[in-house]
Design a protein around this motif. Structure first.
Motif, mmCIF file in Angstrom:
data_model
loop_
_atom_site.group_PDB
_atom_site.id
_atom_site.type_symbol
_atom_site.label_atom_id
_atom_site.label_comp_id
_atom_site.label_asym_id
_atom_site.label_seq_id
_atom_site.Cartn_x
_atom_site.Cartn_y
_atom_site.Cartn_z
ATOM 1 N N VAL A 186 0.838 -1.201 0.000
ATOM 2 C CA VAL A 186 0.000 0.000 0.000
ATOM 3 C C VAL A 186 0.872 1.250 0.000
ATOM 4 O O VAL A 186 0.604 2.209 -0.728
ATOM 5 N N LYS A 187 1.938 1.248 0.785
ATOM 6 C CA LYS A 187 2.856 2.396 0.805
ATOM 7 C C LYS A 187 3.502 2.601 -0.563
ATOM 8 O O LYS A 187 3.631 3.725 -1.041
ATOM 9 N N GLY A 188 3.927 1.512 -1.198
ATOM 10 C CA GLY A 188 4.519 1.619 -2.538
ATOM 11 C C GLY A 188 3.522 2.132 -3.551
ATOM 12 O O GLY A 188 3.861 2.938 -4.426
ATOM 13 N N PHE A 189 2.278 1.700 -3.448
ATOM 14 C CA PHE A 189 1.234 2.168 -4.355
ATOM 15 C C PHE A 189 0.998 3.660 -4.178
ATOM 16 O O PHE A 189 0.905 4.405 -5.153
ATOM 17 N N LYS A 190 0.922 4.110 -2.930
ATOM 18 C CA LYS A 190 0.716 5.539 -2.670
ATOM 19 C C LYS A 190 1.883 6.364 -3.201
ATOM 20 O O LYS A 190 1.688 7.426 -3.776
ATOM 21 N N LYS A 191 3.103 5.864 -3.015
ATOM 22 C CA LYS A 191 4.278 6.584 -3.512
ATOM 23 C C LYS A 191 4.262 6.645 -5.034
ATOM 24 O O LYS A 191 4.561 7.677 -5.629
#
Length: 79
Positions: free
Chosen positions: A36-41
Motif C-alpha cells: 500500500v505504501k509503494g502504491f501511494k508513492k
C-alpha cells in the motif's frame, strides 16, 4: 437471516489463525502494508511528470526516417 453475525466472523477468524498461524498472518499484514505504501508513492510520482518532461524546444530535429537510415547503414556494415 442471510447476513453473517459477529459470531460467524469470529469463528472464521479463529479457523484462519489456526490454519495459517500468527507468524504467517503477521508477515502477510506487513507485506500488504508495504504494498500500500509503494502504491501511494507511485501515485504521488504520477502526479509530477510534467516537471520531468523535456522542453519541446530542446527536442532533436532529426526525423525518424533519417535515424532509421543511419541505423540500417550500421547494420549493413560487416564487422
Amino acid at each position: 437471516m442471510g447476513g453473517l453475525s459477529i459470531w460467524h466472523w469470529l469463528i472464521v477468524l479463529v479457523i484462519v489463525v489456526l490454519v495459517f498461524g500468527t507468524k504467517r498472518l503477521g508477515n502477510v499484514g506487513k507485506d500488504l502494508g508495504e504494498a500500500v505504501k509503494g502504491f501511494k508513492k507511485g501515485m504521488q510520482d504520477d502526479d509530477k511528470p510534467s516537471a520531468q518532461l523535456p522542453d519541446e524546444s530542446r527536442r532533436d530535429t532529426t526525423s525518424t526516417s533519417q535515424r532509421d537510415d543511419s541505423t540500417s547503414d550500421n547494420e549493413r556494415t560487416p564487422r
